[in-house]
Design an enzyme around this catalytic site. Structure first.
Site, short mmCIF file in Angstrom:
data_model
loop_
_atom_site.label_atom_id
_atom_site.label_comp_id
_atom_site.label_asym_id
_atom_site.label_seq_id
_atom_site.Cartn_x
_atom_site.Cartn_y
_atom_site.Cartn_z
N ALA A 233 0.86 -0.83 -0.54
CA ALA A 233 -0.22 -0.16 0.25
C ALA A 233 0.69 0.94 -0.12
O ALA A 233 2.18 1.13 0.62
CB ALA A 233 -0.77 0.08 0.86
N ASP B 208 -12.92 1.13 6.80
CA ASP B 208 -11.77 1.34 5.17
C ASP B 208 -12.33 -0.43 4.52
O ASP B 208 -11.88 -0.63 4.98
CB ASP B 208 -10.29 1.57 5.48
#
Length: 535
Positions: free
Chosen positions: A106, A259
């Site tokens: 990420a 999220d």
């Protein structure tokens, strides 16, 4: 910014706004997406946050940026290893095995598989030197904000300022793995004993500010519908459990995983929903929890007046908004959320009424609701992917009823109604004496009325400008005649140019530019049906 300024004033300095079509917006959004990817980790995160802010960007931007995934090429192990060893010590001594090929990468961190004391674990490592990069990018955003706010209107400026503060706080929190471990442990304890969900345990002995080691829990990605179907998983039940989990986190627990995109949700072999990555998580205070309950109860009862009252109380809807128009918008939204057919002609009628009654869509998004909105929109998308006929309003209604919130809402309404009746009775007893005193003053010619004039549309200012322009125009025309008669052509030309400019300003002061929304309505299920028909 130049294009946006031209949209507001076609020739930048003067001229009416221009209407920008959806294709132009989509093209601009695509260019913005490419720029964000080029700029790196901080701006990828910013794009993700922007994709959840319909109060800041038009629908076309939201659609394009929603495809932005927090996936970037992983850093080399040679660069990541010093981070791990600085926090935990030598990798060979602290872990039995450690796979140096990351299983996910990420923008702020990457995850590796390893083993500790015979247990398979996932090790999340912050990217090398990402702190300095993020702080530099945040300075750029902070310096750029005043320029951006100069080009946008007041409501967008309000949202942009909130967005910048929220983004700086959120990205710093996401880089703090000790905070993530605390939130993860709290949410795990809240779901303890519930066999419908799985939250990884934190391995505290192998965690620190830049490294987080968790229990490894495998599973099938929640939007891999074909694999779930092959394994015989009841997708409707998974969708219902997912929504119930987030209702519980937001309404009851006050701490939630913020999220929920498909990359952070999975279904294990036992049919449990697995939550990953708690870097983006949030808390809800009691006031917001209460208002969310009131909102869901009002939606369940299809009480549009109560819905609008809640939105105004929480600061999302402007009190000056046209309630009748907003009520019709809410009715359409509820119909679409329930999967009911929404006639296009009704949508166009309501959009037309909005354009006639207000200059801007009067919704704002306070910072304390941004993460909640993100969760609501993303979770609905995941649930509809699992089950196209999923009705999240029915599920929310059942949850509120089971938890006693609807009965509590009715009881509170009756109590407030009784209190209002009592206050009305007390007021009635005071009306007659006050009326008698007023009549006595009127009889004695001792009654004065004070009037305050509100000029929200700045009518007096416009009138004053027109008077000044009119006098200047008259003076200019007179000057042209006199100078021409005195055979001073150059001076007459200068006076004519001046007079023409004043005439243009006077003409413009009488024009009433019609501003509009310039956006087409979008409905999740309608779009889903259309895509299925196209396929």
């Amino acid at each position: 910014m130049l294009a946006y300024a031209r949209d507001r004033r076609r020739f930048l300095l003067f001229g009416r706004p221009r209407r920008v079509g959806g294709e132009v917006r989509r093209e601009r959004a695509t260019r913005l997406l490419d720029s964000l990817l080029t700029l790196g980790p901080t701006f990828i995160k910013l794009g993700q946050l922007l994709s959840t802010r319909p109060d800041v960007l038009p629908p076309q931007y939201i659609e394009v940026l929603s495809a932005l995934q927090d996936e970037v090429p992983p850093a080399d192990w040679a660069d990541a290893k010093p981070v791990v060893e600085a926090e935990l010590g030598p990798v060979e001594e602290r872990f039995e095995t450690f796979d140096t090929d990351p299983i996910s990468g990420a923008s702020l961190g990457q995850v590796y598989r390893a083993a500790v004391d015979g247990r398979e674990v996932a090790v999340k490592v912050r990217r090398p030197e990402v702190e300095e990069l993020v702080e530099a990018d945040l300075r750029v955003i902070r310096w750029s904000l005043p320029i951006l706010m100069y080009f946008v209107d007041d409501s967008r400026a309000f949202s942009l300022e909130n967005l910048a503060d929220e983004f700086a706080r959120t990205i710093r929190e996401e880089m703090d793995y000790e905070r993530e471990a605390t939130m993860l442990a709290e949410i795990r304890s809240n779901f303890a004993g519930d066999d419908r969900f799985a939250v990884p345990a934190v391995i505290e002995s192998h965690s620190g500010p830049r490294v987080l080691t968790m229990e490894y829990v495998g599973g099938t990605k929640i939007n891999d519908v074909d694999e779930l179907k092959r394994r015989g998983i009841d997708r409707s039940r998974i969708a219902e459990n997912l929504e119930r989990a987030y209702l519980r986190m937001i309404i009851d627990d006050g701490v939630f995983h913020a999220d929920p995109h498909p990359g952070n949700l999975a279904v294990d072999d036992e049919g449990r929903i697995v939550f990953y990555d708690f870097g983006m998580s949030g808390r809800v205070d009691e006031f917001v929890q209460g208002k969310i309950v009131e909102f869901y109860v009002a939606v369940a009862n299809r009480d549009t007046d109560a819905i609008l009252d809640v939105l105004i109380d929480i600061g999302t809807l402007s009190p000056e908004a046209d309630r009748q128009v907003m009520a019709e918008v809410m009715e359409l939204a509820i119909e679409d959320a329930r999967g009911e057919h929404v006639e296009q002609y009704r949508v166009q009628q309501i959009i037309g009424r909005i354009e006639d009654s207000i200059y801007e869509f009067p919704f704002r998004l306070p910072a304390n609701l941004a993460l909640v909105l993100r969760v609501a929109t993303v979770v609905e998308g995941v649930c509809v992917t699992l089950d196209p006929d999923f009705d999240f309003i029915d599920t929310a209604t059942d949850y509120l009823t089971e938890q006693g919130y609807r009965e509590e809402s009715v009881r509170r309404y009756l109590e407030e109604g009784g209190e209002r009746v009592r206050e009305s009775a007390e007021s009635a007893t005071r009306i007659l004496p006050k009326s008698e005193r007023a009549l006595d003053r009127l009889d004695r010619d001792d009654l004065f009325v004070r009037v305050g004039v509100e000029d929200a549309d700045r009518a007096f200012e416009k009138l004053a400008k027109r008077l000044v322009y009119g006098m200047l125009l008259t003076m200019g025309l007179f000057s042209i005649g006199v100078l021409y008669a005195l055979e001073a052509p150059l001076a007459a030309i200068v006076a004519a140019v001046f007079t023409a400019a004043i005439g243009i300003q006077l003409y413009r002061s009488f024009r009433q530019p019609r501003r509009s929304l310039g956006s087409a309505p979008q409905f999740t299920r309608q779009n889903l049906r259309q895509r299925r028909e196209d396929d």
